[in-house]
Scaffold this motif. Structure first.
Motif: not given
Ligand SMILES: Nc1ncnc2c1ncn2[C@@H]1O[C@H](COP(=O)(O)OP(=O)(O)O)[C@@H](O)[C@H]1O
Ligand SMILES: [Mg+2]
Lengths: 253, 384
Positions: A37-39, A41-44
């Protein structure tokens, strides 16, 4: 064919969510993205349909540059890319049918859709999509009267309305209990067999082995693994999830 | 050890004394400034009682009165003209004896006229003129009996005798709303529709503004952020003005006593207040569905209609109804500063010392405010 090149995302607060990630997804693949979690994945996944603007790097979808597409172009690209979410993201107060129909907005006549008028073909298509995920009888209920598993099936039906060629699934089963996880992933597998490319982030390794044709591992925004599911052994696992991580299997929960 | 404890207690007492002095000074200052005259409250009691009595006796209904004239012929002298047979029942007048000579005294009896009713007794002379006898009130059975002296002037002329007539204001007429009640109802409708119009216009203006003032919709990019802060500041600025002050200013511009001034003030206040409430409602929505609908390739307006509107609609409706309720209250008061409607009526009646008419207006305000309060609560309960 989806091609991601040197993708980097830095959030305004300075968090580096993705760092120089590159990979390719040939048509018809079931690519699973794993990572803590936080790696990232969602951002990608959200960079691929530009729900999130990448900071740098390129994404090509059949040689069209998604990253530099104009607003109207990106809408035309998005309508071929279905997306389902961990929290289902249904409009809770709307009916199941309206939620499913909203998957067709990218194709619909903008004026008629604003009046809430849908062509008969679209309504029939929506009912067929609901039939396909086995909840046609719930069409006229409010979305929030459904159970979690049923809501995710509505999410899939909504994506089906797009006639997607690519499906992004962001931890689609993380909010469901393990028994339901398979039933949802089987729908994705079925779609994949029909030719839809799937990119899905997952938590449980046994699900990865069961469904993935290829796997990408992310750690702190960096791609640390790319290969076949069978290649993830103990060492690989520790690389992706860290030294102290234990292999957790959905089946053991 | 003991010493420090002592010190702490001393300090606590000291701070308490200081606090008491500060509060005392503040109270003294406020009395000096506002000069409340509590003695007056008691010395003015008799006057207050008078005003209250009238206020509590609102002018609501009038009885439609029916004026009936009954009469009986009295030939003077006897035989100069035919005598009256007289009726056997119903409101009637009888005279005893049925004819008389000049300067005699006859007994006149009124029968079945209704109890406690005002009667005007008079002569109808042969030439058609009238001559008053006296005014009296019937007894508990609805009768009266009075002795009347026959004066030479009532003598028969040309075969036509004089008659004794009683003009009776009969009870039993229909009860109808008084003029005051009708005026109050009219003014109340002006107020209610003033509030309705202002709420409608205010809501229509508030909706687009609220989206501009919602951070999750507008605060994107440099232009978005600028618009967001501008609209938000504007709404806050307007909200800090009292509707009464605003109504006064508009009344100066468009004329006193005109509902238009009140409507203008209310529209602005409603826009600001609902704009703020709406934008907070928009900010608290679930972003998930918006993300999902954006991902389907929908355009911005479609996203708002399918992803945002269903989430905010119940809130918006409930806030709007609530604000209509508030606007009716405000607009009753706004009349006092020249905004028209029931408040205008009320202030005019009070200035004219017509307290029972003012009482009618007050009663109407209480009833309407109570009814709307109940109604809006019921509707809002249904929406959630
Ligand atoms: N809107 C945002 N603003 C700042 N940081 C964010 C935001 N969304 C996600 N992050 C950070 O970006 C990193 C990757 O998040 P995310 O893509 O959600 O990971 P996952 O889906 O693998 O849990 C995390 O450190 C998270 O805290
Ligand atoms: Mg995530």
């Amino acid at each position: 064919m989806l091609r991601v090149e040197h993708l980097t995302k830095i959030y305004p607060n300075g968090t580096v969510a993705l760092r120089d990630v590159s990979f390719e997804v040939p048509d018809g693949e079931f690519l699973v993205v794993i990572g803590l979690s936080g790696s990232g994945k969602s951002t990608l996944l959200r960079c691929i349909n530009r729900l999130i603007e990448p900071t740098s790097g390129k994404i090509y979808w059949n040689d069209i540059d998604i990253t530099s597409a104009s607003p109207s172009e990106i809408r035309r690209i998005r309508r071929q890319i279905g997306m389902i979410f961990q929290q289902f993201n249904l409009v809770k107060r709307s009916s199941v049918l309206t939620n499913v129909l909203s998957g067709r907005l990218g194709y619909a006549n903008p004026w008629l859709s604003l009046l809430g008028v849908w062509p008969v073909e679209d309504r029939q298509k929506a009912l067929r999509a609901l039939e396909r995920v086995g909840i046609a009888d719930k069409a006229y209920q409010r979305a929030d009267t459904l159970s979690g598993g049923q809501q995710q099936r509505v999410g899939i039906a909504r994506a089906l309305m797009q006639d997607p060629r690519l499906l992004l699934a962001d931890e689609p089963v993380a909010s469901l209990d393990p028994v339901l996880a398979h039933s949802i992933l089987q729908y994705l597998e079925q779609l994949n067999k029909e030719g839809v490319t799937v990119i899905c982030s997952l938590h449980f390794l046994d699900l990865v082995h069961r469904y993935a044709t290829r796997v990408i591992g992310l750690k702190d925004g960096v791609k640390v693994f790319e290969g076949l599911p069978d290649e993830i052994d103990r060492t690989r696992f520790k690389e992706i999830y860290g030294e102290e991580a234990q292999e957790v299997r959905a089946a053991s929960l | 050890m003991k010493n420090t404890e002592h010190l702490i207690r001393l300090r606590r007492i000291f701070t308490q004394v200081v606090e008491a002095i500060v509060i005392g000074l503040a109270l003294y200052a406020s009395i000096q400034v506002t000069q409340p005259d509590f003695v007056k409250l008691i010395t003015a009691a008799p006057k207050a009682r008078q005003v209250l009595r009238e206020l509590l006796a609102p002018d609501l209904f009038t009885r439609e009165s029916e004026v009936v004239t009954v009469g009986v012929a009295l030939p003077v002298p006897c035989g100069s003209a035919p005598e009256d047979e007289g009726r056997a029942s119903g409101p009637r007048l009888e005279v005893e004896p049925k004819c008389a000579a000049e300067r005699e005294t006859v007994v006149v009896r009124g029968e079945e006229l209704g109890k406690g009713v005002q009667v005007t007794l008079r002569w109808r002379l042969p030439d058609g003129n009238t001559l008053g006898i006296q005014r009296l009130v019937t007894d508990a059975e609805g009768n009266f009996e009075v002795r009347v002296q026959v004066r030479p002037i009532v003598a028969t002329k040309g075969g036509q005798s004089a008659r004794i007539e009683a003009e009776v204001t009969l009870p039993g007429g229909r009860i109808t709303p008084s003029q005051t009640l009708r005026d109050v109802t009219d003014a109340m409708f002006v107020t209610i529709f003033m509030a309705l119009l202002a709420t409608t216009l205010g809501t229509l203006l508030a909706i687009p503004l609220s989206f501009l003032a919602a951070s999750n919709i507008t605060r994107r990019g440099r232009v978005g952020a600028l618009v967001y802060y501008l609209v938000r500041t504007l709404l806050n600025l307007i909200r800090s003005y009292e509707p009464l002050v605003m109504a006064t200013i508009f009344a100066l511009i468009v004329g006193f006593g005109s509902p238009f001034a009140g409507i203008l003030a209310l529209v602005i206040v409603t826009t600001a207040s609902l704009g703020k409430m709406f934008s907070e409602s928009i900010e608290s929505i679930d972003p998930g569905p918006i993300e999902a609908i954006t991902a389907t390739g929908a355009n911005r307006v479609q996203v708002i209609l399918y992803g945002v509107v269903p989430q905010i609609l119940p809130d918006f409706l409930s806030f709007t109804i609530y604000h209509w309720d508030i606007n009716v209250r405000i607009s009753t008061i706004i009349g006092f500063v020249g905004g028209g409607g029931i408040g205008d009526y009320l202030s005019k009646r009070i200035n004219a010392f017509e307290y029972s008419k003012a009482g009618t207006a007050l009663l109407a305000i209480i009833l309407v405010v109570w009814a709307l309060d109940f109604l809006s609560a019921q509707i809002r309960k249904k929406l959630i």
